[in-house]
Write a protein that holds these residues in place. Structure first.
Motif, PDB file in Angstrom:
ATOM      1  N   VAL A 178      -6.012  -6.104   3.588  1.00 40.99           N
ATOM      2  CA  VAL A 178      -6.487  -6.133   2.466  1.00 40.99           C
ATOM      3  C   VAL A 178      -7.322  -5.013   1.853  1.00 40.99           C
ATOM      4  CG1 VAL A 178      -7.692  -7.400   0.530  1.00 40.99           C
ATOM      5  CG2 VAL A 178      -6.114  -8.775   2.306  1.00 40.99           C
ATOM      6  N   GLN A 179      -8.242  -4.658   2.768  1.00 42.82           N
ATOM      7  CA  GLN A 179      -9.203  -3.393   2.541  1.00 42.82           C
ATOM      8  C   GLN A 179      -8.252  -2.321   2.724  1.00 42.82           C
ATOM      9  OE1 GLN A 179     -12.319  -3.860   1.994  1.00 42.82           O
ATOM     10  NE2 GLN A 179     -12.634  -1.348   2.203  1.00 42.82           N
ATOM     11  N   PRO A 198       1.003  -3.951  -6.679  1.00 41.35           N
ATOM     12  CA  PRO A 198       0.237  -4.944  -6.609  1.00 41.35           C
ATOM     13  C   PRO A 198       0.676  -6.145  -5.728  1.00 41.35           C
ATOM     14  CG  PRO A 198       1.258  -5.037  -8.738  1.00 41.35           C
ATOM     15  CD  PRO A 198       1.739  -3.973  -7.983  1.00 41.35           C
ATOM     16  N   HIS A 226      -3.944  -3.719 -15.629  1.00 40.01           N
ATOM     17  CA  HIS A 226      -4.640  -2.958 -14.633  1.00 40.01           C
ATOM     18  C   HIS A 226      -3.452  -1.787 -14.327  1.00 40.01           C
ATOM     19  CE1 HIS A 226      -7.248  -6.471 -13.993  1.00 40.01           C
ATOM     20  NE2 HIS A 226      -7.884  -5.412 -13.217  1.00 40.01           N
ATOM     21  N   THR A 266       0.759  -1.337   0.018  1.00 41.82           N
ATOM     22  CA  THR A 266      -0.014  -0.226   0.168  1.00 41.82           C
ATOM     23  C   THR A 266       0.929   1.296   0.126  1.00 41.82           C
ATOM     24  OG1 THR A 266      -1.656  -1.159   1.271  1.00 41.82           O
ATOM     25  CG2 THR A 266      -1.838   1.037   1.392  1.00 41.82           C
ATOM     26  N   GLY A 278      -9.355 -11.603  -2.982  1.00 42.68           N
ATOM     27  CA  GLY A 278      -8.749 -11.003  -4.259  1.00 42.68           C
ATOM     28  C   GLY A 278      -9.594 -10.111  -5.191  1.00 42.68           C
ATOM     29  N   ASP A 279      -9.189  -9.112  -5.831  1.00 41.60           N
ATOM     30  CA  ASP A 279      -9.702  -8.430  -6.904  1.00 41.60           C
ATOM     31  C   ASP A 279      -9.998  -9.789  -7.909  1.00 41.60           C
ATOM     32  OD1 ASP A 279      -9.936  -5.868  -5.723  1.00 41.60           O
ATOM     33  OD2 ASP A 279      -7.748  -6.094  -5.811  1.00 41.60           O
ATOM     34  N   HIS A 338      -5.558  -1.721   1.385  1.00 44.17           N
ATOM     35  CA  HIS A 338      -4.749  -1.793   0.039  1.00 44.17           C
ATOM     36  C   HIS A 338      -5.686  -1.501  -0.807  1.00 44.17           C
ATOM     37  CE1 HIS A 338      -2.873  -4.184  -3.318  1.00 44.17           C
ATOM     38  NE2 HIS A 338      -1.840  -3.491  -2.931  1.00 44.17           N
ATOM     39  N   SER A 339      -6.883  -2.121  -1.038  1.00 39.86           N
ATOM     40  CA  SER A 339      -8.019  -1.790  -1.676  1.00 39.86           C
ATOM     41  C   SER A 339      -8.533  -0.261  -2.009  1.00 39.86           C
ATOM     42  CB  SER A 339      -9.099  -2.826  -1.939  1.00 39.86           C
ATOM     43  OG  SER A 339     -10.242  -2.531  -2.544  1.00 39.86           O
ATOM     44  N   GLU A 340      -8.505   0.202  -0.950  1.00 35.82           N
ATOM     45  CA  GLU A 340      -9.061   1.754  -0.726  1.00 35.82           C
ATOM     46  C   GLU A 340      -8.071   2.682  -1.321  1.00 35.82           C
ATOM     47  OE1 GLU A 340     -10.123   2.045   3.359  1.00 35.82           O
ATOM     48  OE2 GLU A 340     -11.934   0.972   3.271  1.00 35.82           O
ATOM     49  N   LEU A 374      -4.085  -3.343  -6.526  1.00 37.88           N
ATOM     50  CA  LEU A 374      -4.532  -4.568  -7.169  1.00 37.88           C
ATOM     51  C   LEU A 374      -4.074  -5.790  -6.172  1.00 37.88           C
ATOM     52  CD1 LEU A 374      -5.875  -6.150  -9.653  1.00 37.88           C
ATOM     53  CD2 LEU A 374      -3.405  -6.066 -10.551  1.00 37.88           C
ATOM     54  N   TYR A 375      -5.024  -6.603  -6.035  1.00 32.50           N
ATOM     55  CA  TYR A 375      -4.565  -8.052  -5.319  1.00 32.50           C
ATOM     56  C   TYR A 375      -5.053  -9.251  -6.025  1.00 32.50           C
ATOM     57  CZ  TYR A 375      -5.269 -11.626  -1.776  1.00 32.50           C
ATOM     58  OH  TYR A 375      -5.263 -12.785  -1.060  1.00 32.50           O
TER      59      TYR A 375
END
Length: 287
Positions: free
Chosen positions: A182-183, A153, A275, A148, A212-213, A185-187, A191-192
């Motif tokens: 994970v959340q 990724p 991505h 992050t 995962g995305d 990192h997504s926010e 990319l996961y």
């Protein structure tokens, strides 16, 4: 030493030992067919009969996934404690570390895949069946936090029997901790990609492995939470033969893609580019 070997060979020859050499064989746990072990190994532990993808160590996975000499391991020296003073737990961990060469069931670090930088995590089923305890949870959480911060990724290869019983509630807490990382990192726009290998079960499936995305699975691998017998005993129904196999999970929408091992590096590279993650230039590598 050579003289001793020569004596043994000479004795066998003179004794008329005509026993035919039989090469070691591999019996597939999915199709129950046998194949020469050397062929199974040549295919990177893929059954030549049914395409079942067997288990790889973290080192073997690295060798076929990332660019040569690009992996930089992080948090390598992190070791677990014994929060519950579980009988023989410390001794078991010490024995495994010495024999396998890793301090717990996951290896994390940065690497490049066809030139594209990534944060990588690989679970190793040889270490207590890849169970998730405090060290596994902490390493994975730190990996996501680092990714992050650096805008990397994340690719996680999961292989686990679930949460580690020897650490009780401490191991279950790792489900929430890893999911939170994970959340975040997504926010941050990260990319996961989660790659489920054989087996991915229990608390790992119920947390970061399923977030995962993009979720990829290797062919014929086992994916689930509780075991077949537990579920059948609970619902009192017979489950389909392919229940919890990757193909069943893909059909039901739990898995996005099933990718063969020989194609996985190329697929990951394409997904990264799609991505917006590209190979570094020479100037970027210097920085």
């Amino acid at each position: 030493m050579l003289e001793d070997i020569f004596k043994v060979v000479t004795k066998r020859f003179n004794d008329g030992d005509k026993e035919e050499y039989k090469p070691p064989m591999f019996k597939c746990p999915r199709c129950s067919q046998t194949s020469p072990l050397i062929r199974y190994e040549e295919l990177h532990r893929v059954c030549p009969q049914c395409n079942y993808h067997g288990r790889l160590s973290a080192a073997e996975r690295l060798a076929i996934t990332v660019d040569k000499d690009s992996f930089r391991e992080m948090y390598k020296d992190m070791k677990g404690t014994d929060p519950l003073e579980f009988p023989d737990y410390k001794e078991k961990q010490s024995e495994l570390s010495d024999s396998i060469g890793i301090n717990d069931a996951v290896v994390v670090g940065t690497a490049t895949i066809k030139g594209t930088p990534v944060m990588l995590g690989i679970m190793d089923s040889r270490y207590m069946m890849g169970s998730m305890g405090s060290v596994v949870g902490e390493k994975i959480t730190r990996a996501f936090e680092y990714a992050t911060e650096k805008g990397l990724p994340v690719i996680m290869f999961t292989a686990s029997g679930g949460a580690r019983m020897q650490e009780g509630i401490v191991s279950l807490m790792q489900m929430a901790k890893t999911s939170g990382a994970v959340q975040l990192h997504s926010e941050a726009g990260g990319l996961y990609i989660s790659v489920m290998t054989d087996p991915t079960t229990g608390g790992v499936t119920a947390s970061f492995a399923s977030l995962g995305d993009i979720i990829i699975a290797e062919p014929k691998v086992l994916i689930g939470f509780a075991g077949r017998r537990v579920i059948e005993g609970t619902i009192r129904q017979k489950l389909p033969e392919d229940f919890q196999l990757a193909e069943f999970m893909h059909e039901k929408g739990f898995v996005d893609m099933i990718v063969e091992r020989r194609k996985l590096k190329s697929v990951l590279s394409h997904l990264l580019k799609l991505h917006g993650f590209y190979p570094q230039s020479a100037s970027e590598k210097e920085v």
